[in-house]
Scaffold this motif. Structure first.
Motif, PDB file in Angstrom:
ATOM      1  N   GLU A  76     -11.543  73.976  50.388  1.00  0.00           N
ATOM      2  CA  GLU A  76     -12.275  75.235  50.352  1.00  0.00           C
ATOM      3  C   GLU A  76     -11.584  76.236  49.430  1.00  0.00           C
ATOM      4  O   GLU A  76     -12.237  77.038  48.756  1.00  0.00           O
ATOM      5  CB  GLU A  76     -12.393  75.819  51.761  1.00  0.00           C
ATOM      6  CG  GLU A  76     -13.246  77.066  51.860  1.00  0.00           C
ATOM      7  CD  GLU A  76     -14.694  76.858  51.427  1.00  0.00           C
ATOM      8  OE1 GLU A  76     -15.332  77.852  51.008  1.00  0.00           O
ATOM      9  OE2 GLU A  76     -15.186  75.714  51.497  1.00  0.00           O
ATOM     10  N   LEU A  77     -10.258  76.176  49.362  1.00  0.00           N
ATOM     11  CA  LEU A  77      -9.526  77.084  48.487  1.00  0.00           C
ATOM     12  C   LEU A  77      -9.677  76.724  47.019  1.00  0.00           C
ATOM     13  O   LEU A  77      -9.709  77.601  46.154  1.00  0.00           O
ATOM     14  CB  LEU A  77      -8.035  77.078  48.859  1.00  0.00           C
ATOM     15  CG  LEU A  77      -7.624  77.820  50.126  1.00  0.00           C
ATOM     16  CD1 LEU A  77      -6.140  77.604  50.398  1.00  0.00           C
ATOM     17  CD2 LEU A  77      -7.917  79.316  50.003  1.00  0.00           C
ATOM     18  N   THR A  78      -9.750  75.436  46.710  1.00  0.00           N
ATOM     19  CA  THR A  78      -9.755  75.013  45.305  1.00  0.00           C
ATOM     20  C   THR A  78     -11.153  74.734  44.760  1.00  0.00           C
ATOM     21  O   THR A  78     -11.279  74.348  43.598  1.00  0.00           O
ATOM     22  CB  THR A  78      -8.888  73.752  45.114  1.00  0.00           C
ATOM     23  OG1 THR A  78      -9.429  72.672  45.888  1.00  0.00           O
ATOM     24  CG2 THR A  78      -7.457  74.016  45.550  1.00  0.00           C
ATOM     25  N   ARG A  79     -12.167  74.927  45.562  1.00  0.00           N
ATOM     26  CA  ARG A  79     -13.534  74.697  45.065  1.00  0.00           C
ATOM     27  C   ARG A  79     -13.916  75.808  44.098  1.00  0.00           C
ATOM     28  O   ARG A  79     -13.876  76.986  44.432  1.00  0.00           O
ATOM     29  CB  ARG A  79     -14.537  74.645  46.223  1.00  0.00           C
ATOM     30  CG  ARG A  79     -15.978  74.375  45.768  1.00  0.00           C
ATOM     31  CD  ARG A  79     -16.856  74.031  46.948  1.00  0.00           C
ATOM     32  NE  ARG A  79     -17.056  75.156  47.842  1.00  0.00           N
ATOM     33  CZ  ARG A  79     -18.057  76.054  47.713  1.00  0.00           C
ATOM     34  NH1 ARG A  79     -18.901  75.949  46.690  1.00  0.00           N
ATOM     35  NH2 ARG A  79     -18.186  77.030  48.576  1.00  0.00           N
ATOM     36  N   ILE A  80     -14.275  75.423  42.862  1.00  0.00           N
ATOM     37  CA  ILE A  80     -14.678  76.386  41.839  1.00  0.00           C
ATOM     38  C   ILE A  80     -16.152  76.732  42.042  1.00  0.00           C
ATOM     39  O   ILE A  80     -17.014  75.861  42.045  1.00  0.00           O
ATOM     40  CB  ILE A  80     -14.462  75.822  40.424  1.00  0.00           C
ATOM     41  CG1 ILE A  80     -12.982  75.502  40.192  1.00  0.00           C
ATOM     42  CG2 ILE A  80     -14.979  76.794  39.366  1.00  0.00           C
ATOM     43  CD1 ILE A  80     -12.071  76.695  40.208  1.00  0.00           C
TER      44      ILE A  80
END
Length: 206
Positions: free
Chosen positions: A9-13
């Motif tokens: 969820e943090l690294t989803r662009i």
């Protein structure tokens, strides 16, 4: 270990998702090409973003500094961090103001740093850092003595949540703007070393 980082969820662009890249070698290359990373973290309700030198060994990112550094103290106490490394490769000049952009390579890494307590790992990290500055120089200079070693904190961040975002290529103009009589294209930007400037102090007598 796979060749790709798992999307979280943090690294989803979310913005221009097609620029996202989770390939481990791509992220590593962006990290290695940079000399300075930006470390964002929060202390209480106050956010901070501090630039600092970085280097990588395998899947671990290292930073260092004085034992009294606010950045290192906060991270050593477990503050969550977001590390960003970015390279600007060119200005993209379009036929409309709205479609101007930039070509770039960036990497974002999320996680928590740990203090490098093991002396062997800490010393090895110094050697790799010196080799990044100039390969082989650590064999020519005086490496840290005991007091300098003790006065320096090294922090490590295991790279587990990471993503690269890369934009390359020419402008993407709207069809209706193609007849506007203005130059369009990419103005490349390069980072390179200049001519070394010797220290003004006299050379040591051997």
């Amino acid at each position: 270990m796979t060749d790709r980082y798992t999307q979280t969820e943090l690294t989803r662009i979310r913005r221009i998702a097609q620029y996202a890249n989770y390939d481990r070698p791509t992220v590593h290359a962006i990290v290695d090409a940079g000399w300075i990373c930006q470390v964002a973290f929060a202390v209480g309700e106050q956010a901070h973003c501090i630039p600092t030198a970085h280097w990588r060994i395998g899947d671990t990112l290292y930073i260092h500094g004085s034992n009294g550094s606010r950045l290192l103290k906060a991270l050593a106490q477990g503050a969550s961090a977001c590390v960003c490394i970015a390279h600007l490769d060119g200005l993209v000049l379009a036929r409309s103001a709205f479609n101007h952009t930039m070509n770039y390579r960036s990497a974002m890494i999320y996680g928590q740093f740990r203090v490098v307590e093991d002396e062997a790992e800490k010393w090895r990290s110094f050697e790799v850092f010196m080799d990044k500055i100039e390969p082989g120089r650590r064999h020519e200079v005086r490496m840290p003595d005991d007091s300098e070693f003790a006065a320096t904190t090294v922090l490590a961040l295991d790279i587990e949540q990471a993503v690269a975002k890369i934009r390359q290529g020419p402008p993407e103009d709207d069809a209706a703007d193609m007849d506007i009589p203005v130059w369009a294209g990419v103005w490349p930007i390069e980072t390179r070393f200049g001519t070394p400037v010797a220290d003004a102090q006299p050379e040591a007598v051997i």
